[in-house]
Design a protein around this motif. Structure first.
Motif, PDB file in Angstrom:
ATOM      1  N   LEU A   1      -2.307  -6.342  -2.990  1.00  0.00           N
ATOM      2  CA  LEU A   1      -2.336  -4.889  -2.832  1.00  0.00           C
ATOM      3  C   LEU A   1      -3.463  -4.526  -1.874  1.00  0.00           C
ATOM      4  O   LEU A   1      -4.444  -5.260  -1.735  1.00  0.00           O
ATOM      5  CB  LEU A   1      -2.543  -4.201  -4.184  1.00  0.00           C
ATOM      6  CG  LEU A   1      -1.486  -4.498  -5.255  1.00  0.00           C
ATOM      7  CD1 LEU A   1      -1.702  -3.605  -6.471  1.00  0.00           C
ATOM      8  CD2 LEU A   1      -0.071  -4.306  -4.714  1.00  0.00           C
TER       9      LEU A   1
ATOM     10  N   THR B   1       0.863  -1.169   0.000  1.00  0.00           N
ATOM     11  CA  THR B   1       0.000   0.000   0.000  1.00  0.00           C
ATOM     12  C   THR B   1       0.908   1.229   0.000  1.00  0.00           C
ATOM     13  O   THR B   1       2.115   1.103  -0.155  1.00  0.00           O
ATOM     14  CB  THR B   1      -0.910  -0.036   1.256  1.00  0.00           C
ATOM     15  OG1 THR B   1      -1.867   1.025   1.190  1.00  0.00           O
ATOM     16  CG2 THR B   1      -0.116   0.103   2.539  1.00  0.00           C
TER      17      THR B   1
ATOM     18  N   THR C   1       8.481   0.855  -2.711  1.00  0.00           N
ATOM     19  CA  THR C   1       7.899  -0.236  -3.501  1.00  0.00           C
ATOM     20  C   THR C   1       9.010  -0.969  -4.255  1.00  0.00           C
ATOM     21  O   THR C   1       9.026  -2.202  -4.332  1.00  0.00           O
ATOM     22  CB  THR C   1       6.831   0.318  -4.471  1.00  0.00           C
ATOM     23  OG1 THR C   1       5.937   1.141  -3.717  1.00  0.00           O
ATOM     24  CG2 THR C   1       6.037  -0.799  -5.125  1.00  0.00           C
TER      25      THR C   1
ATOM     26  N   MET D   1       3.302  -1.975  -9.182  1.00  0.00           N
ATOM     27  CA  MET D   1       3.907  -3.110  -8.475  1.00  0.00           C
ATOM     28  C   MET D   1       4.692  -3.973  -9.449  1.00  0.00           C
ATOM     29  O   MET D   1       5.797  -4.421  -9.166  1.00  0.00           O
ATOM     30  CB  MET D   1       2.796  -3.915  -7.777  1.00  0.00           C
ATOM     31  CG  MET D   1       3.324  -4.940  -6.792  1.00  0.00           C
ATOM     32  SD  MET D   1       4.120  -4.175  -5.366  1.00  0.00           S
ATOM     33  CE  MET D   1       5.780  -4.857  -5.470  1.00  0.00           C
TER      34      MET D   1
ATOM     35  N   VAL E   1      -0.639   2.605  -4.797  1.00  0.00           N
ATOM     36  CA  VAL E   1       0.785   2.267  -4.859  1.00  0.00           C
ATOM     37  C   VAL E   1       1.452   2.988  -6.042  1.00  0.00           C
ATOM     38  O   VAL E   1       0.959   2.937  -7.170  1.00  0.00           O
ATOM     39  CB  VAL E   1       0.960   0.733  -4.991  1.00  0.00           C
ATOM     40  CG1 VAL E   1       2.403   0.359  -5.315  1.00  0.00           C
ATOM     41  CG2 VAL E   1       0.501   0.034  -3.704  1.00  0.00           C
TER      42      VAL E   1
END
Ligand code: RNT
Ligand code: ZN
Length: 417
Positions: free
Chosen positions: A323, A286, A303, A343, A297
């Motif tokens: 997620l 998140t 990340t 992601m 995200v």
């Protein structure tokens, strides 16, 4: 130049650094992310009319949110059509679908209430992950699995057990394991008089939930910790220490949500530590902005670091990644697509690092060169590999997908009540 030509040129550049882009693209195709259904309707679900509770919050009023199972499924389809690769669907128990007059309370949920979701997933060749819903319910106004009210606690124990049975149903129907994540909001706004007893009750409740017979090769139960919630600022029952210890001692998985720690703590650093002691591990990715705000995200530093820890420690098959964000202030389909693609970009970025070379520099204490190289690598032609990957997967590269979202907003979302 075409996407393929640009890719060929990028491939040469990465090759000179010892990185195989073809291999990276193939690996990325096999990274499956669990896409959370709850971005589509602000965590509302279909089993109650009341507000979102449990110390989590959606903010914003963007028009067009899904109000029925059909609308939510259409929106998920739209999002998936713009996200490269194959993924899993992450459902919450409050997304049960009741036929006319068939309402069942949370403690009486059955696989039948999720049959439509199974059909949906089957048609798309997807697996399903699952979450009991210990919030947004009149019996969750104060405490759930740690409640001092025995009747309430038993209600939620039955809910947890029901969800294990439903999870196994998903796994059996879809031929893929189901990751079932337990998170409870229980906590106190102000300094408690007793921190132990609620945790002891939570521990007992979990023991009872897990005491039912289920197939551990089909259902991976996880426990998600949290540091605070809105209205639970001083104490949460399911703290990090509680959850990690419980999971380690009871054969279930720990789930780390990177919005659930103190602001200078990072989950990327926790991943390798956890990997040394756990065969498998689960994550909610998140973006916490100043608090556990669950923003979409981004392709940001943390990340990328999370993806790097998974990739360079050879843990793609050991980490279940879902997620967890819910932004109601922007087009919700765009929110899904941006978050999922980011992601994946983070994974691709990690796969395109000369990880062995970088480790060697670290081991030889060549920190000057290590810093220099890590920085220069940021400007390698990463985007050309990304666009090639999108093309290979049959989805638009760059920002080209957005037009479809705009079109869908015009034709579908704007016409919703
Ligand atoms: C809440 C937890 C939890 C929820 C979802 C909806 O802080 O992160 O995972 O966001 O279950
Ligand atoms: Zn979470």
């Amino acid at each position: 130049m075409t996407i393929a030509q640009r890719y060929e040129s990028a491939k040469e550049i990465y090759k000179s650094m010892g990185v195989d882009t073809d291999k990276a693209v193939e690996t990325l195709k096999n990274i499956h992310i669990s896409m959370h259904c709850w971005q589509g309707d602000d965590v509302q679900g279909f089993d109650h009319k009341g507000p979102l509770s449990g110390g989590i919050q959606t903010t914003g009023n963007y028009p067009g949110k899904a109000g029925t199972p059909e609308e939510l499924m259409d929106d998920i389809d739209k999002a998936l059509s713009l996200i490269p690769g194959k993924h899993k669907l992450n459902l919450h128990a409050n997304y049960a679908i009741f036929e006319e007059g068939q309402f069942a309370d949370r403690d009486a949920l059955e696989p039948a209430h999720f049959r439509k979701w199974v059909e949906f997933a089957k048609e798309r060749g997807m697996g399903i992950d699952f979450n009991p819903t210990f919030f947004s319910h009149e019996k969750a106004e104060t405490f759930t699995l740690s409640s001092p009210d025995e009747e309430i606690r038993q209600f939620w124990i039955r809910h947890g057990q029901a969800c294990i049975r439903i999870s196994q149903f998903f796994a059996e129907e879809l031929g893929q394991p189901c990751v079932m994540n337990i998170w409870i909001p229980d906590g106190y706004k102000d300094v408690p008089a007793d921190r132990l007893a609620p945790r002891a009750r939570f521990k007992d409740s979990l023991d009872r939930i897990l005491s039912i017979d289920y197939d551990k090769s089909k259902v991976y139960v996880c426990l998600e910790s949290k540091v605070f919630g809105i209205g639970m600022e001083s104490y949460t029952v399911g703290s990090s220490e509680f959850c990690i210890n419980y999971a380690a001692n009871n054969g279930i998985l720990s789930l780390m949500d990177n919005g659930h720690y103190h602001p200078t703590e990072v989950v990327s650093d926790k991943i390798p530590a956890m990997l040394l002691f756990n065969e498998k591990l689960a994550l909610h990715v998140t973006r916490p902005v100043r608090w556990d705000s669950d923003h979409v995200v981004l392709f940001d530093d943390e990340t990328k670091e999370i993806a790097k820890e998974i990739v360079r420690n050879d843990a793609i098959d050991r980490v279940f990644l879902g997620l967890d964000f819910f932004d109601a202030s922007i087009n919700r389909i765009s929110a899904w697509v941006v978050g999922m693609r980011n992601m994946q970009k983070a994974f691709l970025f990690a796969l395109l690092q000369p990880n062995d070379k970088l480790k060697e520099l670290q081991n030889n204490s060549e920190f000057t060169e290590l810093m220099m190289l890590q920085e220069e690598l940021k400007l390698y032609p990463f985007g050309d590999v990304w666009n090639y990957f999108c093309e290979q997967c049959g989805v638009p590269g760059k920002e080209d997908w957005f037009e479809e979202v705009q079109q869908y907003e015009k034709e579908v979302l704007s016409k919703r009540a």
